[in-house]
Scaffold this active site. Sequence first.
Site, PDB file in Angstrom:
ATOM      1  N   GLU A  35       1.442 -40.635   5.582  1.00 15.73           N
ATOM      2  CA  GLU A  35       1.114 -39.301   6.096  1.00 15.73           C
ATOM      3  C   GLU A  35       1.375 -38.330   4.946  1.00 15.73           C
ATOM      4  O   GLU A  35       2.517 -37.932   4.708  1.00 15.73           O
ATOM      5  CB  GLU A  35       1.998 -38.968   7.313  1.00 15.73           C
ATOM      6  CG  GLU A  35       1.797 -39.882   8.511  1.00 15.73           C
ATOM      7  CD  GLU A  35       0.519 -39.579   9.283  1.00 15.73           C
ATOM      8  OE1 GLU A  35      -0.071 -38.496   9.084  1.00 15.73           O
ATOM      9  OE2 GLU A  35       0.098 -40.430  10.082  1.00 15.73           O
ATOM     10  N   CYS A  44       2.532 -29.256   6.465  1.00 21.68           N
ATOM     11  CA  CYS A  44       1.510 -30.098   5.841  1.00 21.68           C
ATOM     12  C   CYS A  44       0.098 -29.702   6.272  1.00 21.68           C
ATOM     13  O   CYS A  44      -0.850 -29.894   5.522  1.00 21.68           O
ATOM     14  CB  CYS A  44       1.758 -31.560   6.176  1.00 21.68           C
ATOM     15  SG  CYS A  44       1.786 -31.879   7.942  1.00 21.68           S
TER      16      CYS A  44
HETATM   17  P1  NAD Z   1       8.687 -36.154  -0.950  1.00 21.74           P
HETATM   18  O1  NAD Z   1       7.552 -37.091  -1.160  1.00 21.74           O
HETATM   19  O2  NAD Z   1       9.337 -35.570  -2.131  1.00 21.74           O
HETATM   20  O3  NAD Z   1       9.867 -36.852  -0.109  1.00 21.74           O
HETATM   21  C1  NAD Z   1       9.637 -37.511   1.108  1.00 21.74           C
HETATM   22  C2  NAD Z   1      10.627 -38.654   1.238  1.00 21.74           C
HETATM   23  O4  NAD Z   1      10.409 -39.584   0.198  1.00 21.74           O
HETATM   24  C3  NAD Z   1      12.087 -38.248   1.172  1.00 21.74           C
HETATM   25  O5  NAD Z   1      12.813 -38.915   2.177  1.00 21.74           O
HETATM   26  C4  NAD Z   1      12.507 -38.704  -0.203  1.00 21.74           C
HETATM   27  O6  NAD Z   1      13.880 -39.088  -0.270  1.00 21.74           O
HETATM   28  C5  NAD Z   1      11.628 -39.888  -0.456  1.00 21.74           C
HETATM   29  N1  NAD Z   1      11.335 -40.098  -1.881  1.00 21.74           N
HETATM   30  C6  NAD Z   1      11.212 -39.147  -2.848  1.00 21.74           C
HETATM   31  N2  NAD Z   1      10.922 -39.718  -4.035  1.00 21.74           N
HETATM   32  C7  NAD Z   1      10.875 -41.058  -3.824  1.00 21.74           C
HETATM   33  C8  NAD Z   1      10.600 -42.188  -4.661  1.00 21.74           C
HETATM   34  N3  NAD Z   1      10.347 -42.045  -5.967  1.00 21.74           N
HETATM   35  N4  NAD Z   1      10.619 -43.410  -4.101  1.00 21.74           N
HETATM   36  C9  NAD Z   1      10.870 -43.570  -2.787  1.00 21.74           C
HETATM   37  N5  NAD Z   1      11.131 -42.534  -1.955  1.00 21.74           N
HETATM   38  C10 NAD Z   1      11.133 -41.293  -2.459  1.00 21.74           C
HETATM   39  O7  NAD Z   1       8.082 -35.059   0.024  1.00 21.74           O
HETATM   40  P2  NAD Z   1       8.756 -33.718   0.472  1.00 21.74           P
HETATM   41  O8  NAD Z   1       8.834 -32.776  -0.681  1.00 21.74           O
HETATM   42  O9  NAD Z   1      10.006 -34.015   1.222  1.00 21.74           O
HETATM   43  O10 NAD Z   1       7.649 -33.177   1.516  1.00 21.74           O
HETATM   44  C11 NAD Z   1       6.579 -32.386   1.172  1.00 21.74           C
HETATM   45  C12 NAD Z   1       5.279 -33.145   1.150  1.00 21.74           C
HETATM   46  O11 NAD Z   1       5.117 -33.862   2.364  1.00 21.74           O
HETATM   47  C13 NAD Z   1       4.064 -32.237   1.089  1.00 21.74           C
HETATM   48  O12 NAD Z   1       3.130 -32.803   0.202  1.00 21.74           O
HETATM   49  C14 NAD Z   1       3.511 -32.248   2.504  1.00 21.74           C
HETATM   50  O13 NAD Z   1       2.154 -31.967   2.620  1.00 21.74           O
HETATM   51  C15 NAD Z   1       3.822 -33.636   2.915  1.00 21.74           C
HETATM   52  N6  NAD Z   1       3.893 -33.720   4.373  1.00 21.74           N
HETATM   53  C16 NAD Z   1       2.943 -34.425   5.038  1.00 21.74           C
HETATM   54  C17 NAD Z   1       2.980 -34.475   6.420  1.00 21.74           C
HETATM   55  C18 NAD Z   1       1.978 -35.250   7.209  1.00 21.74           C
HETATM   56  O14 NAD Z   1       2.180 -35.406   8.411  1.00 21.74           O
HETATM   57  N7  NAD Z   1       0.895 -35.731   6.637  1.00 21.74           N
HETATM   58  C19 NAD Z   1       3.991 -33.821   7.107  1.00 21.74           C
HETATM   59  C20 NAD Z   1       4.939 -33.107   6.379  1.00 21.74           C
HETATM   60  C21 NAD Z   1       4.891 -33.073   5.009  1.00 21.74           C
END
Ligand code: NAD
Length: 458
Positions: free
Chosen positions: A213, A247
């Site tokens: 997502e 998002c």
């Molecule tokens: P992020 O990708 O930085 O982090 C999300 C999760 O991934 C966290 O739990 C984090 O600890 C983990 N993570 C981070 N780096 C990692 C790695 N290298 N390996 C494994 N896990 C890792 O995202 P964010 O900044 O928390 O959220 C914002 C993003 O999420 C935006 O792009 C937004 O559009 C998207 N988003 C999408 C939806 C959806 O339903 N499609 C909903 C909310 C947010």
Amino acid sequence: MEENILPGLLRIREYVSSGITRPVAFRLQQLAQLRRSILANKDSLFDALYTDLKKNREEAWITEIGFVLSAIRTMEKHLATWVKPERVKTNLLNFPSSSYIVREPLGVVLIIAPWNYPLQLLFTPFIGAIAAGNGVVLKPSEYAPATAAIMKKIVRECMPENYVAYIEGDGAALLPGLIKSFRFDKIFYTGSTHVGKLIYAMAAGQLIPVVLELGGKSPCIVEEDAHLEVAAKRIVLAKFSNAGQMCVAPDYLLVQENKKEELLSYLKKYADKFFGAQGPDNYNYGKIINGKNFDRLCSFLQEATIVYGGKIDKEKCYIQPTLVENVSLQSKLMQEEIFGPILPILTFKEKEEAVAILQENPQPLAFYVFTSKKENEKYWIKRISFGGGCINNAAWHLTNDALPFGGIGNSGTGQYHGRSSFDTFSHQKAIMKTPTWFDPAIKYPPYKGKLKWFKKIF
Ligand code: NAD
């Protein structure tokens, strides 16, 4: 780190393999316990969501606590029907067989969540995973620590560790080793496209199925025949709720050129009315999650002409709802997902001009069209590939759990909410049952001379 977690995950595997999670009664009991635990901790959740994101109580209810409770209720209402074996048709070739589908738990699943709706985005898939009879590993975002602590308390109060694990920390440090050392049966990831690609690659190594997502730039089209005042109200609400960190928030606007000024005046009016007055102290308006994102968003402000807003306060992580124009398609503002309270306004004369701009960032998670004409609605829905969206509205489609929610291509793969949450965490076991009283010789070799019959039947 994963060495400490691994024995716990093996115990979850054992627990699920024992069959204890299979009866519907067990699953319903878990859902009911989860609801009770959420309700018992709701005041702490309100406080935590305020601490992490300055969410007011009403918004926290609609987008987080109430949202999750409603997902539990949907599951409770339909689960007994959804788990029943589903009879399907059988073709003539297999006469007189019958066929059915049994939906089974996948096993042990990993759910990884971001920080922007920390409760909703961890617990909504969690509810689907429990309803489908899986053991679960929950990984909240480290950037919403107050909410993560309460969610942990909620889970620990109602479910044992050999059924649901709650792991915390920096995903980049924690998850690669974990995914390598334990074969999850599914990974459900919500977050950025960049990290989504890393997760996909890690999962591929072990053939673990994924739901991704992701984010992206969700456009919003305003046609000249739209009800401009209503459009402006709905766009402002969807764009500036949670300070734009949503998002499915409209990322940029494409308005028909002759209506730009009128729309702009309404956008300013409602941005002021809903979120503008009192600056950082406005009860209705959230804050930027942290200094890093604050700086990223401030750098975008240098790339365009500000026509409304633009005030900032670093100490309070405050960026005023901001409208900008004169935006280059080559700027970072138009190349990256904004994920904050800055709304670029672009114009178009002919639809194909707008399409060319949309194609710069194809396959967004959401897409919105404001129009009063059916033919415009049809045109845009057919013409553009996107995850889901609204006509004359923005973002609210995700609150209807009769609609599957998810992206396409760049914005992700897989869907959830309502029935889709149950399906996403279930395996569809396909069964054909063939009686023995009828066993025509034509099915068996020797085949020579039977082709004309096969052509008729198959
Ligand atoms: P992020 O990708 O930085 O982090 C999300 C999760 O991934 C966290 O739990 C984090 O600890 C983990 N993570 C981070 N780096 C990692 C790695 N290298 N390996 C494994 N896990 C890792 O995202 P964010 O900044 O928390 O959220 C914002 C993003 O999420 C935006 O792009 C937004 O559009 C998207 N988003 C999408 C939806 C959806 O339903 N499609 C909903 C909310 C947010």
